[in-house]
Design a protein around this motif. Structure first.
Motif, PDB file in Angstrom:
ATOM      1  N   LYS A  54      25.678  26.815  47.341  1.00  0.00           N
ATOM      2  CA  LYS A  54      26.801  25.605  47.171  1.00  0.00           C
ATOM      3  C   LYS A  54      26.474  24.430  46.222  1.00  0.00           C
ATOM      4  O   LYS A  54      27.052  23.990  45.347  1.00  0.00           O
ATOM      5  N   GLU A  57      27.985  25.423  42.830  1.00  0.00           N
ATOM      6  CA  GLU A  57      29.433  24.975  42.513  1.00  0.00           C
ATOM      7  C   GLU A  57      29.442  23.641  41.857  1.00  0.00           C
ATOM      8  O   GLU A  57      30.623  23.106  41.514  1.00  0.00           O
ATOM      9  N   TYR A 317      27.121  37.141  41.341  1.00  0.00           N
ATOM     10  CA  TYR A 317      28.390  37.310  41.179  1.00  0.00           C
ATOM     11  C   TYR A 317      29.045  36.091  40.923  1.00  0.00           C
ATOM     12  O   TYR A 317      29.104  35.163  41.767  1.00  0.00           O
ATOM     13  N   VAL A 319      32.279  33.916  39.939  1.00  0.00           N
ATOM     14  CA  VAL A 319      33.525  33.486  39.532  1.00  0.00           C
ATOM     15  C   VAL A 319      33.838  32.212  38.827  1.00  0.00           C
ATOM     16  O   VAL A 319      33.472  31.065  39.428  1.00  0.00           O
ATOM     17  N   TYR A 327      33.188  28.788  39.945  1.00  0.00           N
ATOM     18  CA  TYR A 327      33.781  28.190  41.335  1.00  0.00           C
ATOM     19  C   TYR A 327      33.107  28.772  42.316  1.00  0.00           C
ATOM     20  O   TYR A 327      33.072  28.362  43.466  1.00  0.00           O
ATOM     21  N   ARG A 328      32.481  29.869  42.207  1.00  0.00           N
ATOM     22  CA  ARG A 328      31.703  30.415  43.129  1.00  0.00           C
ATOM     23  C   ARG A 328      30.456  31.294  42.492  1.00  0.00           C
ATOM     24  O   ARG A 328      30.890  32.103  41.528  1.00  0.00           O
ATOM     25  N   LYS A 330      27.593  34.027  43.926  1.00  0.00           N
ATOM     26  CA  LYS A 330      27.039  34.503  44.970  1.00  0.00           C
ATOM     27  C   LYS A 330      25.765  35.352  44.340  1.00  0.00           C
ATOM     28  O   LYS A 330      25.616  35.794  43.107  1.00  0.00           O
TER      29      LYS A 330
ATOM     30  N   ILE B  29      28.370  42.273  50.017  1.00  0.00           N
ATOM     31  CA  ILE B  29      29.854  41.930  50.514  1.00  0.00           C
ATOM     32  C   ILE B  29      29.683  40.256  50.584  1.00  0.00           C
ATOM     33  O   ILE B  29      28.676  39.740  50.579  1.00  0.00           O
ATOM     34  N   THR B  30      30.675  39.711  49.847  1.00  0.00           N
ATOM     35  CA  THR B  30      30.776  38.150  49.938  1.00  0.00           C
ATOM     36  C   THR B  30      32.221  37.794  49.980  1.00  0.00           C
ATOM     37  O   THR B  30      32.826  38.571  50.258  1.00  0.00           O
ATOM     38  N   ALA B  31      32.344  36.515  49.949  1.00  0.00           N
ATOM     39  CA  ALA B  31      33.718  35.966  50.147  1.00  0.00           C
ATOM     40  C   ALA B  31      33.841  34.832  49.212  1.00  0.00           C
ATOM     41  O   ALA B  31      32.959  34.279  48.796  1.00  0.00           O
ATOM     42  N   VAL B  32      35.112  34.312  48.785  1.00  0.00           N
ATOM     43  CA  VAL B  32      35.427  33.281  47.851  1.00  0.00           C
ATOM     44  C   VAL B  32      36.601  32.518  48.443  1.00  0.00           C
ATOM     45  O   VAL B  32      37.344  33.169  49.094  1.00  0.00           O
ATOM     46  N   ASP B  33      36.260  31.188  48.582  1.00  0.00           N
ATOM     47  CA  ASP B  33      37.358  30.279  49.090  1.00  0.00           C
ATOM     48  C   ASP B  33      38.335  29.910  48.262  1.00  0.00           C
ATOM     49  O   ASP B  33      38.079  29.495  47.270  1.00  0.00           O
ATOM     50  N   VAL B  43      35.076  40.170  49.136  1.00  0.00           N
ATOM     51  CA  VAL B  43      34.715  41.086  48.199  1.00  0.00           C
ATOM     52  C   VAL B  43      33.640  42.201  48.508  1.00  0.00           C
ATOM     53  O   VAL B  43      32.787  41.586  49.181  1.00  0.00           O
ATOM     54  N   LEU B  88      28.382  31.651  56.510  1.00  0.00           N
ATOM     55  CA  LEU B  88      28.904  30.304  55.572  1.00  0.00           C
ATOM     56  C   LEU B  88      30.240  30.347  55.329  1.00  0.00           C
ATOM     57  O   LEU B  88      30.653  29.445  54.717  1.00  0.00           O
ATOM     58  N   PHE B  89      31.128  31.300  55.783  1.00  0.00           N
ATOM     59  CA  PHE B  89      32.419  30.975  55.626  1.00  0.00           C
ATOM     60  C   PHE B  89      33.255  31.258  56.766  1.00  0.00           C
ATOM     61  O   PHE B  89      34.398  30.985  56.810  1.00  0.00           O
ATOM     62  N   LEU B 113      29.964  27.007  52.898  1.00  0.00           N
ATOM     63  CA  LEU B 113      30.615  27.465  51.687  1.00  0.00           C
ATOM     64  C   LEU B 113      31.987  27.468  51.447  1.00  0.00           C
ATOM     65  O   LEU B 113      32.533  27.683  50.195  1.00  0.00           O
TER      66      LEU B 113
END
Lengths: 370, 130
Positions: A54, A57, A317, A319, A327-328, A330, B29-33, B43, B88-89, B113
């Motif tokens: 976080k 970002e 990772y 983005v 933006y992100r 990971k 494995i992850t996620a993007v908002d 992802v 987190l999501f 997140l």
């Protein structure tokens, strides 16, 4: 005597950690015990969660590099390197050849320092004090080398997008070469103390076996995966920096027990010494950094560039949406994935063996909790 | 070689079963908002340990009710990664063996997140640690 027969027994829970010398950080294992045998285990993590993903970002790219020091604080160089490689891949920046060599030298010296800490504390966990003193003697010399160039001894903040922060001095090159010459004999010293030591063998041989298929299924990387007989190493599989120009072996085990994980790491130390030697002798002249704008704006897109840290695959990772901040971000850390198998491995072993097994996992809580 | 695939959430389990022999290694494995698209993008980063190919699977989930089948039965490594994304999501993984918060305290509120998450002014001290 009759009274003893009427005694009732029951399973009980033992909370090992978060403050415990052999969990190597703030890891808590909730063990379910039948006498001294572990029948179940629940790892409890998150005590060191700082929300780095976080925070990232809201930071410019160059401001994130110091945070990557604080993931795997025993090998900050790998964290630095993985992050700058990811940004460079997305922004299409190529560092000068001298910087690539310097990065490899630093990363491999850091691998030595990290493996030395592991070997020292692991043998301490098993009750052998001498190797600990030997290992820290050599690690001290590596930290002196790092201090000479980066000014710090643990969190280096040394890699930069497009190169490194400072050039290697002639004194460093001389001292590092002398250290590597000396170090080759030191590894034999550690091995003489441990490798065929009957007490050490009794504590590690066939203890905590991880089969190859399990290791793959749980996403293990690094020495943990290689000890199970899978020869996978990002330095060879996805070559970055100058690893494709260097010759080195990827040691692998056969059984996947604690002894194999020990042997893989010790052999890796010899290989790392070989790599540093080659990189030092091939170090080209030239710039150590290309010019990169301070507020770098990589194009919109995503990238992932895995790096082999002493613990396994560390990768970011990223983005980007084209602004000066990610933006992100990971962070895929090896210790997190390696630890996820622990409850399956320690089932059926005694509490004292849990200490040995966890020791060979070589986890760093800073990168598990992020 | 890196390949990217965009599928719907209903196809995930069938796709996973089909490719698990080749892509046997789950990297993460992850996620993007994406609030402006009202989507949480999952992802899945997979790798073949045989020929080192990479496959990235992307799935869009609605932001109000993000739910998706768990792949922990296909790749056991997913267990902790899914717990992290849940933590987190706030994505709900159906059929997950042990879906709890992993990094944050059990009584934490919200999904940090996500882009619209606001920092709580006062952080509660957890009353019981289980």
């Amino acid at each position: 005597m009759n009274d003893l027969k009427n005694l009732k027994t029951e399973e009980y829970f033992l909370s090992m950690g978060p403050q415990h010398p052999s969990t190597h950080g703030v890891l808590r294992l909730i063990l379910k015990l039948d006498g001294e045998i572990v029948t179940g285990a629940t790892p409890d993590i998150g005590y060191l969660h700082r929300g780095l993903e976080k925070i990232a970002e809201n930071r410019a790219y160059i401001q994130i590099i110091p945070f990557t020091d604080r993931l795997d604080y025993l090998s900050s160089m790998s964290g630095n390197l993985a992050f700058v490689l990811t940004v460079e891949k997305l922004a299409g920046i190529a560092p000068p050849p001298r910087a690539e060599y310097i990065r490899v030298i630093m990363a491999e010296l850091n691998r030595l320092a990290s493996h030395l800490i592991w070997l020292g504390t692991f043998s301490l966990d098993l009750g052998a004090v001498t190797p600990f003193l030997y290992c820290f003697r050599e690690r001290e010399k590596i930290l002196d080398l790092f201090e000479m160039i980066t000014g710090s001894r643990l969190t280096y903040n040394y890699m930069r997008i497009g190169g490194v922060a400072a050039d290697l001095s002639a004194q460093f090159i001389k001292d590092a070469a002398a250290f590597i010459q000396d170090f080759k004999f030191r590894v034999a010293e550690y091995e003489a103390l441990l490798t065929q030591n009957p007490i050490f063998l009794a504590r590690t041989k066939n203890v905590g076996i991880i089969k190859a298929d399990k290791a793959i299924a749980y996403g293990l990387t690094g020495p943990m995966l290689r000890a199970s007989g899978i020869s996978r190493d990002n330095r060879r599989d996805f070559p970055y920096a100058i690893y494709d120009k260097l010759s080195f072996d990827i040691p692998a085990g056969t059984v996947g027990d604690c002894w194999d994980r020990y042997a893989v790491r010790v052999r890796e130390m010899r290989e790392s010494a070989k790599i540093v030697e080659q990189a030092l002798s091939g170090l080209p002249e030239g710039n150590f950094k290309t010019k990169v704008p301070l507020s770098l704006k990589p194009p919109a897109g995503e990238s992932y560039a895995p790096v082999e840290s002493p613990r396994g695959e560390i990768g970011f990772y990223l983005v980007s949406n084209g602004t000066a901040k990610p933006y992100r971000l990971k962070i895929r850390t090896p210790s997190f994935c390696n630890l996820s198998i622990i409850s399956h491995v320690i089932k059926g072993w005694k509490v004292a063996d849990v200490v040995a097994i966890l020791g060979t996992f070589d986890v760093v809580l800073g990168e598990i909790d992020r | 070689m890196t390949e990217e695939k965009k599928i719907s959430r209903e196809e995930l389990l069938a796709t996973g079963e089909n490719i698990k022999a080749q892509y046997n290694f789950l990297v993460f494995i992850t996620a993007v908002d994406y609030p402006e698209r009202n989507v949480i993008g999952m992802v899945y980063h997979l790798r073949s340990l045989g020929n080192r190919d990479t496959l990235i699977i992307k799935i869009d989930l609605p932001r109000e009710k993000p739910e998706i089948a768990s792949v922990a039965g296909i790749w056991p490594a997913a267990e902790w990664h899914e717990r992290e994304v849940f933590d987190l999501f706030g994505v709900n993984f159906l059929g997950h063996p042990d879906l709890r918060r992993i990094l944050l305290p059990p009584d934490w509120e919200g999904s940090p997140l996500r882009k619209d998450y606001t920092k709580p002014g006062v952080i509660k001290r957890p009353e019981t640690i289980k």
